[in-house]
Design an enzyme around this catalytic site. Structure first.
Site, mmCIF file in Angstrom:
data_model
loop_
_atom_site.group_PDB
_atom_site.id
_atom_site.type_symbol
_atom_site.label_atom_id
_atom_site.label_comp_id
_atom_site.label_asym_id
_atom_site.label_seq_id
_atom_site.Cartn_x
_atom_site.Cartn_y
_atom_site.Cartn_z
ATOM 1 N N LYS A 103 63.949 59.413 63.099
ATOM 2 C CA LYS A 103 63.100 60.702 63.523
ATOM 3 C C LYS A 103 63.021 61.432 62.351
ATOM 4 O O LYS A 103 62.009 62.247 62.216
ATOM 5 C CB LYS A 103 63.981 61.090 64.573
ATOM 6 N N LEU A 104 64.143 61.512 61.658
ATOM 7 C CA LEU A 104 64.054 62.270 60.452
ATOM 8 C C LEU A 104 64.152 61.826 59.244
ATOM 9 O O LEU A 104 65.186 60.746 59.078
ATOM 10 C CB LEU A 104 65.162 63.366 60.721
#
Lengths: 357, 357, 357, 357
Positions: free
Chosen positions: B293-294
């Site tokens: 996600k990051l």
């Protein structure tokens, strides 16, 4: 048209962004928002009122505030008499001494390899690092100093005054201990044994027999006498811990010996703990009222926040808003240099509570 | 002399009190202290970098921020394009609408007699009160508006744009919904059904059959298309909740259809939850990296604080420090007025993900 | 002799260790201690009373309970009708589906190298790991299934029933979705778009046009109709989040259409959040009373604890203490297989609230 | 077929409800779930290992555990030598003394009218009430006892032994102080001045000059000597506070005088605080490893939970699982009745650390 409910009197005013706001103005706007933001703004207001009123202000500090970069804020509060008496954990005084002696704490990270740190002699406080060798040096420096003292009991108040004096003489640097020494502001440390200052004191006994005796029960007597002498008091608590209770206990103890005492008139606390688990650090100020630690009509506020986030903003604002008030304030004048403490020139009885009034 | 450890490079600099500090300067000093104070200062730095970089910035908001007095900060962030897309809970949009319609929330207390409040028709959000009658009026106003729409599904993004437009036309007042409408900034509300806006929509069905249909799955498609179209993104999260995950999920979803996507390049979150209980609101940004996600090299910071305390200081500082950067920023230009959204003039495919690149 | 204060009636009874205590006995002893231990014991008592009374019991679940090993407790609660209706986040249903399909979550650690996890395709939920490949497989499986459905809107309740049925047919394994399918217990998921089930639904649109439409506003109508039909209700909330508010909102919405509805008669919540920051997850049940979400004379209790710690003990105790009560309970009989839901054989109106009574 | 990742070795096993589970079995099942539930199960396992190994086990207790109904659990742990040395806050010993003297704490509520409580002389600890008159009686009883002692310093360890003895002689009742007296288990109280026991001691000085002197620095020496004498140690901490640090500091202090000492070999803590704010109560056990307070290869676990919820389950389980281990355990035999403490018949040096080995 229907009349507004008594519960709906003062509207929330949404915070409007303005790049030119000072800290003081920022908190003034935050009085009209909600939750912990409002509470911090209220803390600003309550502290201002304490300063305007004729009260002795106790400051309690727990948590790693000195290691975490707040020691010069506390020194500023002492030097400028935003507060009249400090109650601290030993660690906060120790980490203050560490920096006043010219050492540092360092920016670190929160999830390092702690085994690697241990191997290199690095001690960690969450995201902050320090050198164990330098800490050992401090302990020894404290032991050496303590071994120069007379072979008798010292209250933590007397010992910390002398330690602050020695530190000031050796370094000439600002810090909590040196500011308190220079301003003659008493510091109590009821859990001194639970800190590296305590470790230094224990090592003093290896250097000179009969040294390293701290009379913490004497601290109870003195702190209560402070309140018996001037029953109007206020409490500012950072982080909870032993200082929070010690400040409250002083009021309860004083009440046994003077019916002028009726709990603190003002109280503000900035704590991360919450009341739901029953511990003293997070306990509510309402609960303190049941015990009489706090007057039932006291102005009080709890801010649930990390002090590293709340205190810089709060004290910057106060420095601006309370300047004139501070200049006009007539705080108690302490003599804290010997075994018996004096207030405005009048000493306390020795090792006893003041006479019942 | 012994060489300093690699772990001891940058000393903590104790915060020095200075009444003249601006918010920007205050946070700059806080970069050198510890714990959540440092983290807030880092958040300031990270947000500045987002603005300087060529990224789409998502803002997520959960918790009672609008009722709590932060809605005009969020409106300011939208109007001045500190952020490019808002993901919100329904409640924050609803309480925004409430005030934009001319109603208020009110300063209340945290432990009132709730039975008395109930009797007087007062609804409480911790220390903040509001009128239930006015809320019922809002619900009906929303239902009336929704009943004027076509009998088809609307993504929350399309519906909220139209609602913002209607609100702007009716009131001409600032707020989150009206600011987003005027700045053509999309708002997604993945849990719209869990709010009074949802209740208003459900009531629309009583007024006109076939109305009140929200295509939340379409929101997933659109939010992912936003990232497929411009894979460099950043995430600012207030309070966690569904917005936090929805913003992250958009990136994960986009990655299925474009190998240019590699997780957000920057992330900052201000949350009161902690990771130790496994919930998404408190989950760490490191954990987000395991999911992609990051980006694993993203600049990121978590601030554990109440947004009512942290956001006024942070955005005031940013308004001062990021002024020039904002003026030079070339944000995406959205057309969000119809069923199919367009970016810089080029529409997304209808109800489908963009072609794999 | 002085009379005891009215505040000092029932002494704390210190918990006495006894190795032979059952879970039920353990909680019975904990009713006489303090803080969250007492609250968990009270939760046990409150849930027993719910089961003895003629109420519809809603269960809300948020937080990573399924990934964290509690899904078969929830399945047990559904299968044995300790509860009558589940409101869940999408993630809990997704992680349930993951395991029911034969995959696993794995014991992990809380501070691993997340970059290494990302490289190996491992997704982390605090101290729990899972395979991203398997997750992608699930998403596709959901998309395939959704693409077999008619090109129309489904409430989350209808869709999740069909999904549970498909899962049961494919696997024959126990889980939340399959237990609810078999017991005809409705599941609502107001934030379905904020989950991997939502992602699967969005991917269905790539497979077959017109699929993947979820009518979350219809869920509002249906959940309120449930309460209009039988206004006596109770609420059990784990973790807060959208389910907590959705369950409360259903009662408030129902009250618009029936004056028999007066808020839940019982409420218990196990949450880690606290009220002090204003968010809905941590909000107190007293606050819920101001809104009429909860009857002002409701029996209610909040337990501030991680559900992974509290729920195994609580449900084990309940399994023992509530056996007979459960056997005698006459819960509502639902038909949830089609677009219009029926209770005890009588269908709700289509896409409308029940007539005002 | 693809090989499983090294990160995916041990599946989570969803907890299965079984009404017949004992506490021990319950925790065994919880070893395979996640988050704080798993951590409590791990704490059970770690404590079992401590008991099987040749280590001195320190127990620290902070928070209102005695008032909150856990004092007989702690007494049980002492009497049956699940632990070898107690470090406590003063309040926990005081509230224990209160009940051992035949008084009670009472079931109360969390949000009463505190002004009404104050008026009736009721002191509140969150949801628990007590009589202030009875507390004043205790203080006086303690003062009377302290005034019978010699006019010299007593370590808290010696004083608390004598206090426990006097309490046992007067009442013959079970409790922490009396159990420790009867089992010859030392109790240290580094912050005795911050408690009502300290208040009683301060009042002793009004009764007889020269009494009420507590040598807390002597406690540092003795606690370190305990570890120098037998360097293999373990730490069980409830609630953090001064006991947590004092137990760790003893190990660090001992290391100065013996290179056999290498930090605790096992550690478990049950705390509600979290590390993110830098305070010692919430600090992680990994952080403790950087200081050498804990061996870098120690088995350790933190449970984030209220002790009133976790301890009854944990100790009930341990009573069942560790019975045989306890029977075979050969704990140190202490003589703690005089100024100089002896271990297995061999006294410590007086007011000095043991010779460097």
């Amino acid at each position: 048209m229907k009349k507004k409910s008594r519960f709906l009197q003062t509207p929330i005013e949404p915070f409007r962004v303005d790049r030119a706001l000072t800290a003081d103005q920022l908190l003034t706007r935050m009085e009209r928002i909600s939750f912990q933001g409002r509470n911090l703004a209220t803390a600003h207001r309550v502290w201002q009122k304490m300063l305007q009123d004729d009260v002795t202000i106790f400051l309690g500090m727990a948590g790693a505030l000195s290691a975490g970069g707040l020691r010069l804020i506390v020194a500023h509060l002492i030097a400028n008499r935003y507060v009249d008496c400090l109650v601290s954990t030993g660690a906060n005084l120790y980490h203050d001494l560490h920096e006043t002696r010219g050492h540092h704490h360092y920016l670190g990270t929160a999830h390092p390899n702690d085994a690697a740190l241990a191997e290199e002699g690095i001690d960690r406080v969450y995201d902050t690092f320090a050198s164990e060798d330098e800490f050992i040096g401090n302990d020894n420096w404290i032991a050496d100093f303590a071994a120069t003292l007379e072979a008798r009991s010292y209250t933590s108040r007397e010992f910390l005054y002398l330690l602050g004096g020695h530190l000031w003489t050796s370094t000439g640097r600002d810090g909590i201990l040196t500011a308190a020494y220079r301003a003659n502001v008493p510091i109590f440390c009821p859990a001194l044994a639970d800190s590296s200052i305590g470790m230094g004191l224990s090592q003093a006994r290896m250097k000179k027999s009969g040294t390293g005796y701290i009379d913490i029960i004497g601290d109870i007597v003195e702190s209560a006498n402070l309140i018996i002498r001037r029953p109007r008091t206020a409490s500012v608590v950072l982080g909870g811990g032993t200082p929070k209770n010690f400040i409250n206990q002083a009021s309860v103890q004083a009440e046994f010996y003077s019916d002028q005492v009726g709990g603190h008139r003002y109280a503000l606390q900035i704590v991360t703990d919450v009341p739901q688990f029953g511990g003293a650090s997070g306990s509510s100020l309402e609960e303190a009222q049941s015990w009489g630690k706090l007057a039932t009509d006291a102005e009080q506020v709890t801010v649930h926040a990390d002090a590293t986030l709340a205190l810089p903003l709060l004290v910057t604002a106060l420095a601006s808003s309370a300047g004139e008030t501070l200049a006009n304030r007539k705080p108690l004048r302490f003599d804290i240099s010997g075994p018996v403490m004096a207030v405005n020139g009048r000493p306390f009885p020795q090792a006893r509570f003041e006479a019942r009034t």
